[in-house]
Motif scaffolding. Structure first.
Motif, PDB file in Angstrom:
ATOM      1  N   ILE A 140       8.604   5.969  -2.995  1.00 57.09           N
ATOM      2  CA  ILE A 140       8.472   5.982  -4.451  1.00 57.09           C
ATOM      3  C   ILE A 140       7.980   7.361  -4.877  1.00 57.09           C
ATOM      4  N   GLY A 141       8.310   7.757  -6.100  1.00 57.66           N
ATOM      5  CA  GLY A 141       7.932   9.103  -6.533  1.00 57.66           C
ATOM      6  C   GLY A 141       7.509   9.186  -7.981  1.00 57.66           C
ATOM      7  N   THR A 157       0.856  -1.187   0.000  1.00 55.91           N
ATOM      8  CA  THR A 157       0.000   0.000   0.000  1.00 55.91           C
ATOM      9  C   THR A 157       0.898   1.246   0.000  1.00 55.91           C
ATOM     10  N   PHE A 158       0.246   2.409  -0.138  1.00 58.13           N
ATOM     11  CA  PHE A 158       1.006   3.652  -0.278  1.00 58.13           C
ATOM     12  C   PHE A 158       0.386   4.768   0.554  1.00 58.13           C
ATOM     13  N   GLY A 159       1.244   5.659   1.020  1.00 58.75           N
ATOM     14  CA  GLY A 159       0.787   6.827   1.743  1.00 58.75           C
ATOM     15  C   GLY A 159       0.440   7.958   0.793  1.00 58.75           C
ATOM     16  N   PRO A 160       0.041   9.106   1.325  1.00 55.88           N
ATOM     17  CA  PRO A 160      -0.270  10.260   0.473  1.00 55.88           C
ATOM     18  C   PRO A 160       0.980  10.798  -0.207  1.00 55.88           C
ATOM     19  N   LEU A 161       0.781  11.543  -1.267  1.00 53.95           N
ATOM     20  CA  LEU A 161       1.895  12.154  -1.981  1.00 53.95           C
ATOM     21  C   LEU A 161       2.334  13.436  -1.279  1.00 53.95           C
ATOM     22  N   PHE A 162       3.645  13.646  -1.217  1.00 47.87           N
ATOM     23  CA  PHE A 162       4.232  14.864  -0.680  1.00 47.87           C
ATOM     24  C   PHE A 162       5.145  15.476  -1.732  1.00 47.87           C
ATOM     25  N   LEU A 201       6.322  12.476  -3.718  1.00 52.57           N
ATOM     26  CA  LEU A 201       6.802  11.246  -3.108  1.00 52.57           C
ATOM     27  C   LEU A 201       5.756  10.614  -2.203  1.00 52.57           C
ATOM     28  N   SER A 202       5.812   9.294  -2.123  1.00 53.01           N
ATOM     29  CA  SER A 202       4.870   8.542  -1.305  1.00 53.01           C
ATOM     30  C   SER A 202       5.600   7.427  -0.573  1.00 53.01           C
ATOM     31  N   VAL A 203       5.187   7.158   0.658  1.00 56.60           N
ATOM     32  CA  VAL A 203       5.743   6.035   1.411  1.00 56.60           C
ATOM     33  C   VAL A 203       5.179   4.724   0.867  1.00 56.60           C
TER      34      VAL A 203
END
Length: 244
Positions: free
Chosen positions: A110-111, A64-69, A97-99
């Protein structure tokens, strides 16, 4: 009542003019790319011999992935000048970027970025578990600042620069005012020769003209990143081109 209205308006004015609260909304296209491609990009690495380099457990597809920064960078003036205009020295890039989480745990970052064709593509997969763990604790519109040659990541609050990952903490032991950070950066790179052929330099947006819509203005300390990082760099390039 009038005083109350003025007080409320003052709060809004501060919120919208503070550098730390600057517009960091994520482009719809960046989120669409993340939703469409991030999972497959990561899962494709599970069966490879270098999956461990990405901190991946090859036996789990629970990704899974976190929000984009949004990633921020310093301008050439911020680095090269002795007394630059600090208010315009840290600027947003077109990378987001995302966790990456596996089984609910942060394992990497990842970005995505907007390429020269105006489309979003993979920027990198592999900023490391150290940064991932720090980003996992973000709760708002945190601003990520990147110092490329040292692979150092900082948290920018508008007035303060706080080291996030280990390379940053080795270079700067504690939180600094932006003016103090600028002096450190200037001293560190003032004699460096720009070398756009080397990856990992201080990255600065430059009118969206090159492949990363950024220009490498300072030399890269490739040895600092090591052989593994160089291998990941070329792997990231292959992944990025496969998405175009």
């Amino acid at each position: 009542m009038k005083r109350l209205i003025i007080w409320i308006l003052s709060i809004f004015l501060f919120a919208f003019t503070s550098p730390a609260a600057a517009e960091t909304s994520i482009p719809k296209e960046a989120q669409e790319f993340a939703d469409r491609f991030f999972y497959n990009i990561v899962v494709e690495e599970l069966g490879t011999e270098h999956a461990a380099n990405f901190n991946l457990d090859p036996d789990s597809t629970n990704i899974t992935f976190g929000p984009l920064f949004q990633r921020f960078s310093v301008t050439p003036e911020f680095v090269q000048e002795k007394n630059p205009d600090l208010s315009n020295g840290i600027v947003p890039s077109d990378e987001y970027l995302s966790v990456v989480y596996q089984d609910g745990k942060p394992i990497n970052v990842i970005g995505t970025y907007k390429n020269e064709a105006g489309e979003f593509a993979l920027s990198t997969f592999g900023y490391g578990i150290d940064l991932a763990k720090r980003m996992d604790k973000f709760k708002g519109d945190e601003v990520l600042l990147y110092e490329g040659p040292a692979d150092a990541w900082y948290l920018y609050t508008g007035k303060k620069i706080k080291p996030l990952n280990d390379p940053a903490k080795q270079l700067m032991k504690e939180e600094k005012d932006i003016s103090d950070y600028q002096k450190i950066i200037h001293e560190r790179y003032k004699d460096a020769d720009p070398n756009p052929e080397m990856g990992g330099g201080i990255i600065v947006p430059e009118n969206n003209n090159d492949d990363n819509k950024t220009t490498t203005i300072l030399y890269s300390i490739i040895g600092l990143l090591g052989i593994t990082s160089v291998g990941l760099f070329f792997k990231n390039r292959q992944l990025k081109h496969s998405q175009k």
